[in-house]
Motif scaffolding. Structure first.
Motif, PDB file in Angstrom:
ATOM      1  N   ILE A  56      42.899  61.260  15.307  1.00  0.00           N
ATOM      2  CA  ILE A  56      44.157  61.493  14.610  1.00  0.00           C
ATOM      3  C   ILE A  56      44.180  60.550  13.414  1.00  0.00           C
ATOM      4  O   ILE A  56      44.236  59.332  13.578  1.00  0.00           O
ATOM      5  CB  ILE A  56      45.373  61.234  15.523  1.00  0.00           C
ATOM      6  CG1 ILE A  56      45.320  62.185  16.714  1.00  0.00           C
ATOM      7  CG2 ILE A  56      46.664  61.364  14.739  1.00  0.00           C
ATOM      8  CD1 ILE A  56      46.338  61.887  17.782  1.00  0.00           C
ATOM      9  N   THR A  57      44.092  61.126  12.217  1.00  0.00           N
ATOM     10  CA  THR A  57      44.178  60.345  10.994  1.00  0.00           C
ATOM     11  C   THR A  57      45.637  60.327  10.574  1.00  0.00           C
ATOM     12  O   THR A  57      46.273  61.376  10.467  1.00  0.00           O
ATOM     13  CB  THR A  57      43.305  60.962   9.884  1.00  0.00           C
ATOM     14  OG1 THR A  57      41.969  61.090  10.378  1.00  0.00           O
ATOM     15  CG2 THR A  57      43.303  60.095   8.641  1.00  0.00           C
ATOM     16  N   TYR A  58      46.169  59.150  10.358  1.00  0.00           N
ATOM     17  CA  TYR A  58      47.594  59.020  10.050  1.00  0.00           C
ATOM     18  C   TYR A  58      47.905  59.433   8.615  1.00  0.00           C
ATOM     19  O   TYR A  58      47.106  59.228   7.707  1.00  0.00           O
ATOM     20  CB  TYR A  58      48.056  57.590  10.279  1.00  0.00           C
ATOM     21  CG  TYR A  58      48.163  57.196  11.734  1.00  0.00           C
ATOM     22  CD1 TYR A  58      48.029  58.122  12.759  1.00  0.00           C
ATOM     23  CD2 TYR A  58      48.415  55.893  12.085  1.00  0.00           C
ATOM     24  CE1 TYR A  58      48.142  57.748  14.080  1.00  0.00           C
ATOM     25  CE2 TYR A  58      48.530  55.511  13.422  1.00  0.00           C
ATOM     26  CZ  TYR A  58      48.391  56.451  14.406  1.00  0.00           C
ATOM     27  OH  TYR A  58      48.511  56.088  15.717  1.00  0.00           O
ATOM     28  N   THR A  59      49.100  59.976   8.445  1.00  0.00           N
ATOM     29  CA  THR A  59      49.604  60.317   7.113  1.00  0.00           C
ATOM     30  C   THR A  59      50.060  59.022   6.435  1.00  0.00           C
ATOM     31  O   THR A  59      50.167  57.968   7.072  1.00  0.00           O
ATOM     32  CB  THR A  59      50.799  61.281   7.202  1.00  0.00           C
ATOM     33  OG1 THR A  59      51.893  60.591   7.842  1.00  0.00           O
ATOM     34  CG2 THR A  59      50.450  62.552   7.961  1.00  0.00           C
ATOM     35  N   ASP A  60      50.361  59.107   5.150  1.00  0.00           N
ATOM     36  CA  ASP A  60      50.863  57.933   4.434  1.00  0.00           C
ATOM     37  C   ASP A  60      52.154  57.416   5.061  1.00  0.00           C
ATOM     38  O   ASP A  60      52.367  56.203   5.135  1.00  0.00           O
ATOM     39  CB  ASP A  60      51.082  58.251   2.951  1.00  0.00           C
ATOM     40  CG  ASP A  60      49.761  58.416   2.194  1.00  0.00           C
ATOM     41  OD1 ASP A  60      48.732  57.911   2.685  1.00  0.00           O
ATOM     42  OD2 ASP A  60      49.770  59.037   1.120  1.00  0.00           O
ATOM     43  N   CYS A  61      52.999  58.328   5.527  1.00  0.00           N
ATOM     44  CA  CYS A  61      54.242  57.899   6.191  1.00  0.00           C
ATOM     45  C   CYS A  61      53.930  57.169   7.498  1.00  0.00           C
ATOM     46  O   CYS A  61      54.502  56.112   7.775  1.00  0.00           O
ATOM     47  CB  CYS A  61      55.146  59.096   6.479  1.00  0.00           C
ATOM     48  SG  CYS A  61      55.988  59.746   5.018  1.00  0.00           S
ATOM     49  N   GLN A  62      53.041  57.713   8.298  1.00  0.00           N
ATOM     50  CA  GLN A  62      52.697  57.077   9.575  1.00  0.00           C
ATOM     51  C   GLN A  62      52.052  55.707   9.361  1.00  0.00           C
ATOM     52  O   GLN A  62      52.204  54.819  10.193  1.00  0.00           O
ATOM     53  CB  GLN A  62      51.776  57.983  10.388  1.00  0.00           C
ATOM     54  CG  GLN A  62      52.480  59.223  10.903  1.00  0.00           C
ATOM     55  CD  GLN A  62      51.508  60.226  11.499  1.00  0.00           C
ATOM     56  OE1 GLN A  62      50.437  60.461  10.963  1.00  0.00           O
ATOM     57  NE2 GLN A  62      51.890  60.807  12.627  1.00  0.00           N
ATOM     58  N   LYS A  63      51.368  55.533   8.234  1.00  0.00           N
ATOM     59  CA  LYS A  63      50.743  54.246   7.939  1.00  0.00           C
ATOM     60  C   LYS A  63      51.763  53.177   7.548  1.00  0.00           C
ATOM     61  O   LYS A  63      51.416  52.017   7.433  1.00  0.00           O
ATOM     62  CB  LYS A  63      49.692  54.403   6.839  1.00  0.00           C
ATOM     63  CG  LYS A  63      48.438  55.115   7.310  1.00  0.00           C
ATOM     64  CD  LYS A  63      47.422  55.234   6.188  1.00  0.00           C
ATOM     65  CE  LYS A  63      46.195  55.999   6.662  1.00  0.00           C
ATOM     66  NZ  LYS A  63      45.221  56.175   5.573  1.00  0.00           N
ATOM     67  N   GLN A  64      53.017  53.571   7.368  1.00  0.00           N
ATOM     68  CA  GLN A  64      54.078  52.585   7.137  1.00  0.00           C
ATOM     69  C   GLN A  64      54.537  51.949   8.454  1.00  0.00           C
ATOM     70  O   GLN A  64      55.293  50.986   8.452  1.00  0.00           O
ATOM     71  CB  GLN A  64      55.278  53.229   6.434  1.00  0.00           C
ATOM     72  CG  GLN A  64      54.996  53.629   5.014  1.00  0.00           C
ATOM     73  CD  GLN A  64      56.228  54.208   4.341  1.00  0.00           C
ATOM     74  OE1 GLN A  64      57.341  53.742   4.550  1.00  0.00           O
ATOM     75  NE2 GLN A  64      56.027  55.238   3.538  1.00  0.00           N
ATOM     76  N   SER A  65      54.090  52.508   9.577  1.00  0.00           N
ATOM     77  CA  SER A  65      54.427  51.959  10.894  1.00  0.00           C
ATOM     78  C   SER A  65      53.868  50.549  11.010  1.00  0.00           C
ATOM     79  O   SER A  65      52.898  50.189  10.337  1.00  0.00           O
ATOM     80  CB  SER A  65      53.844  52.836  12.002  1.00  0.00           C
ATOM     81  OG  SER A  65      54.347  54.151  11.914  1.00  0.00           O
ATOM     82  N   ARG A  66      54.490  49.743  11.863  1.00  0.00           N
ATOM     83  CA  ARG A  66      54.030  48.376  12.072  1.00  0.00           C
ATOM     84  C   ARG A  66      54.145  47.996  13.542  1.00  0.00           C
ATOM     85  O   ARG A  66      55.097  48.360  14.212  1.00  0.00           O
ATOM     86  CB  ARG A  66      54.862  47.364  11.258  1.00  0.00           C
ATOM     87  CG  ARG A  66      54.799  47.551   9.754  1.00  0.00           C
ATOM     88  CD  ARG A  66      53.422  47.207   9.202  1.00  0.00           C
ATOM     89  NE  ARG A  66      53.371  47.314   7.760  1.00  0.00           N
ATOM     90  CZ  ARG A  66      52.932  48.367   7.097  1.00  0.00           C
ATOM     91  NH1 ARG A  66      52.511  49.442   7.740  1.00  0.00           N
ATOM     92  NH2 ARG A  66      52.882  48.364   5.782  1.00  0.00           N
ATOM     93  N   TRP A  67      53.145  47.286  14.012  1.00  0.00           N
ATOM     94  CA  TRP A  67      53.178  46.639  15.325  1.00  0.00           C
ATOM     95  C   TRP A  67      53.229  45.152  15.035  1.00  0.00           C
ATOM     96  O   TRP A  67      52.311  44.610  14.410  1.00  0.00           O
ATOM     97  CB  TRP A  67      51.947  46.974  16.149  1.00  0.00           C
ATOM     98  CG  TRP A  67      51.857  48.384  16.635  1.00  0.00           C
ATOM     99  CD1 TRP A  67      52.171  49.521  15.952  1.00  0.00           C
ATOM    100  CD2 TRP A  67      51.392  48.818  17.909  1.00  0.00           C
ATOM    101  NE1 TRP A  67      51.914  50.626  16.727  1.00  0.00           N
ATOM    102  CE2 TRP A  67      51.430  50.216  17.940  1.00  0.00           C
ATOM    103  CE3 TRP A  67      50.920  48.145  19.030  1.00  0.00           C
ATOM    104  CZ2 TRP A  67      51.041  50.961  19.033  1.00  0.00           C
ATOM    105  CZ3 TRP A  67      50.527  48.885  20.125  1.00  0.00           C
ATOM    106  CH2 TRP A  67      50.596  50.278  20.134  1.00  0.00           C
ATOM    107  N   ARG A  68      54.284  44.489  15.468  1.00  0.00           N
ATOM    108  CA  ARG A  68      54.443  43.054  15.230  1.00  0.00           C
ATOM    109  C   ARG A  68      54.292  42.307  16.550  1.00  0.00           C
ATOM    110  O   ARG A  68      55.082  42.505  17.459  1.00  0.00           O
ATOM    111  CB  ARG A  68      55.815  42.758  14.638  1.00  0.00           C
ATOM    112  CG  ARG A  68      55.971  43.195  13.220  1.00  0.00           C
ATOM    113  CD  ARG A  68      57.413  42.993  12.714  1.00  0.00           C
ATOM    114  NE  ARG A  68      57.502  43.274  11.296  1.00  0.00           N
ATOM    115  CZ  ARG A  68      57.611  44.494  10.776  1.00  0.00           C
ATOM    116  NH1 ARG A  68      57.632  45.534  11.580  1.00  0.00           N
ATOM    117  NH2 ARG A  68      57.669  44.664   9.475  1.00  0.00           N
ATOM    118  N   PHE A  69      53.270  41.479  16.624  1.00  0.00           N
ATOM    119  CA  PHE A  69      53.110  40.578  17.751  1.00  0.00           C
ATOM    120  C   PHE A  69      53.686  39.250  17.261  1.00  0.00           C
ATOM    121  O   PHE A  69      53.011  38.480  16.585  1.00  0.00           O
ATOM    122  CB  PHE A  69      51.638  40.481  18.158  1.00  0.00           C
ATOM    123  CG  PHE A  69      51.112  41.763  18.744  1.00  0.00           C
ATOM    124  CD1 PHE A  69      51.183  41.982  20.109  1.00  0.00           C
ATOM    125  CD2 PHE A  69      50.568  42.751  17.940  1.00  0.00           C
ATOM    126  CE1 PHE A  69      50.700  43.164  20.672  1.00  0.00           C
ATOM    127  CE2 PHE A  69      50.089  43.932  18.481  1.00  0.00           C
ATOM    128  CZ  PHE A  69      50.164  44.141  19.852  1.00  0.00           C
TER     129      PHE A  69
END
Length: 157
Positions: A56-69
């Protein structure tokens, strides 16, 4: 006396150069930080069958997602997705989680607030710029195993 001085000098030289504590293995980068998802691979294995993997290659919008540890035990996952309006993005979910990470075993357990069962996974790659995280998903069929392997890029804070 000269022999004693030469022996002392030789021993001193041996001690100074004989021990090498240089560790060529680089230290693992910290998990704490902000990570941008780039893609994921879903692998399904059914007992007795060949594994099936879907990229699954992410769209530009999905690449704005963030996981913060954020710390050694607390994090936040913000998911962005495309909207019905072309070129528009919106937050689709924003979830806090607690996690435990065993650096030696490279195992991670993530528990989202409001869920009973934690997500169990494995850190495949962790360095200054890249995180590959494999999370096992539970299925209703005990003969089917599914994992999601996320590829992340570290985002400067």
């Amino acid at each position: 006396m000269k022999k004693l001085a030469l022996l002392f000098a030789g021993l001193s030289l041996f001690v100074a150069t004989g021990c090498n504590n240089d560790d060529d293995t680089p230290a693992e980068a910290p998990l704490v930080g902000v990570w941008q998802p780039l893609k994921e691979v879903i692998t399904t294995i059914e007992t007795g069958e060949q594994p099936i993997s879907d990229l699954i290659t992410y769209t530009d919008c999905q690449k704005q997602s963030r996981w913060r540890f954020n710390t050694e035990v607390v994090g936040k996952r913000t998911e962005w997705n495309d909207t019905a309006t072309p070129g528009q993005c919106a937050i689709s979910s924003d979830r806090n989680f607690n996690y435990t990470y065993d650096k030696g075993e490279k195992t991670i357990q993530i528990k989202y607030q409001g869920t009973v069962e934690p997500s169990n996974g494995k850190v495949i790659t962790l360095n200054e710029t890249t995180l590959n995280l494999s999370i096992r998903e539970e299925t209703s069929d005990p003969t089917v195993y599914k994992t999601r392997t996320y590829t992340f890029k570290r985002i400067p804070q």
